[in-house]
Design a protein around this motif. Structure first.
Motif, PDB file in Angstrom:
ATOM      1  N   HIS A 166       0.802  -1.228   0.000  1.00 41.92           N
ATOM      2  CA  HIS A 166       0.000   0.000   0.000  1.00 41.92           C
ATOM      3  C   HIS A 166       0.834   1.277   0.000  1.00 41.92           C
ATOM      4  O   HIS A 166       0.274   2.376  -0.086  1.00 41.92           O
ATOM      5  CB  HIS A 166      -0.957   0.003   1.208  1.00 41.92           C
ATOM      6  N   ASP A 224       3.176   6.014   2.043  1.00 47.25           N
ATOM      7  CA  ASP A 224       2.265   7.160   2.105  1.00 47.25           C
ATOM      8  C   ASP A 224       0.816   6.743   1.866  1.00 47.25           C
ATOM      9  O   ASP A 224      -0.063   7.580   1.737  1.00 47.25           O
ATOM     10  CB  ASP A 224       2.683   8.231   1.097  1.00 47.25           C
ATOM     11  N   ASN A 253      -0.519   5.506  -0.723  1.00 45.89           N
ATOM     12  CA  ASN A 253      -0.947   5.683  -2.113  1.00 45.89           C
ATOM     13  C   ASN A 253      -0.272   4.621  -2.981  1.00 45.89           C
ATOM     14  O   ASN A 253       0.721   4.888  -3.654  1.00 45.89           O
ATOM     15  CB  ASN A 253      -0.579   7.089  -2.609  1.00 45.89           C
ATOM     16  N   ARG A 305      -5.629   2.150  -2.492  1.00 47.13           N
ATOM     17  CA  ARG A 305      -5.009   3.324  -1.867  1.00 47.13           C
ATOM     18  C   ARG A 305      -5.724   3.566  -0.543  1.00 47.13           C
ATOM     19  O   ARG A 305      -6.938   3.698  -0.509  1.00 47.13           O
ATOM     20  CB  ARG A 305      -5.137   4.546  -2.772  1.00 47.13           C
ATOM     21  N   ALA A 324      -4.600   6.003   1.816  1.00 47.83           N
ATOM     22  CA  ALA A 324      -4.427   7.382   2.278  1.00 47.83           C
ATOM     23  C   ALA A 324      -5.721   8.162   2.129  1.00 47.83           C
ATOM     24  O   ALA A 324      -6.349   8.150   1.077  1.00 47.83           O
ATOM     25  CB  ALA A 324      -3.319   8.073   1.491  1.00 47.83           C
ATOM     26  N   SER A 342      -4.482  11.976   0.221  1.00 45.38           N
ATOM     27  CA  SER A 342      -4.673  11.078  -0.910  1.00 45.38           C
ATOM     28  C   SER A 342      -4.143  11.717  -2.188  1.00 45.38           C
ATOM     29  O   SER A 342      -4.236  12.926  -2.365  1.00 45.38           O
ATOM     30  CB  SER A 342      -6.160  10.767  -1.079  1.00 45.38           C
ATOM     31  N   LYS A 343      -3.609  10.901  -3.064  1.00 46.37           N
ATOM     32  CA  LYS A 343      -3.183  11.381  -4.376  1.00 46.37           C
ATOM     33  C   LYS A 343      -4.243  11.062  -5.429  1.00 46.37           C
ATOM     34  O   LYS A 343      -4.046  11.334  -6.600  1.00 46.37           O
ATOM     35  CB  LYS A 343      -1.851  10.746  -4.768  1.00 46.37           C
ATOM     36  N   LEU A 344      -5.349  10.485  -4.987  1.00 44.13           N
ATOM     37  CA  LEU A 344      -6.434  10.114  -5.888  1.00 44.13           C
ATOM     38  C   LEU A 344      -7.315  11.338  -6.131  1.00 44.13           C
ATOM     39  O   LEU A 344      -8.006  11.808  -5.246  1.00 44.13           O
ATOM     40  CB  LEU A 344      -7.268   8.989  -5.275  1.00 44.13           C
ATOM     41  N   HIS A 362      -9.718   3.766 -12.147  1.00 37.90           N
ATOM     42  CA  HIS A 362      -9.643   3.069 -10.858  1.00 37.90           C
ATOM     43  C   HIS A 362     -10.875   2.230 -10.590  1.00 37.90           C
ATOM     44  O   HIS A 362     -10.975   1.615  -9.543  1.00 37.90           O
ATOM     45  CB  HIS A 362      -9.430   4.064  -9.713  1.00 37.90           C
TER      46      HIS A 362
END
Length: 117
Positions: free
Chosen positions: A41, A44, A46, A54, A56, A104-106, A112
């Motif tokens: 995972h 971080d 992500n 993910r 985060a 989150s970087k999402l 996804h």
């Protein structure tokens, strides 16, 4: 009638406060306890590989629920079942606090969601 409303209000406040306390956990302790999670995972939270979720920025209580479901066998994943087998309730709260505290970087769900290419 006024007494009933007062009691209901007090009950609602207690329920809200206790759910916040249950969700707490300690993010610093969680970071240490989550060290084995990092391989899949990411440190971080992500994950780069799309086969791993993910974590985060996920909701704390959601992460707790999922980890308990793996531990109790309600979710069937042999890797995750093994990972959570030795976690105590406090460990689960701490790990969840850690991952939920991360940014989150999402920024979109594009790519996804299965079938969404």
């Amino acid at each position: 009638m006024k007494r009933a409303i007062t009691l209901l209000s007090f009950g609602a406040i207690l329920a809200f406060a206790s759910s916040q306390l249950l969700a707490a956990g300690n993010a610093e302790n969680g970071k240490q306890k989550a060290a084995t999670c990092f391989a899949c995972h990411g440190t971080d939270g992500n994950a780069v590989d799309p086969q791993y979720p993910r974590l985060a920025g996920q909701y704390n209580l959601y992460l707790q629920r999922v980890l308990h479901e793996y531990k109790e066998g309600q979710r069937d994943n042999p890797i995750m079942k093994g990972m959570v087998a030795t976690l105590s309730d406090q460990d689960i709260e701490d790990v969840s606090a850690y991952f939920s505290s991360l940014p989150s970087k999402l920024d979109t769900l594009k790519g996804h969601i299965s079938g969404n290419r």
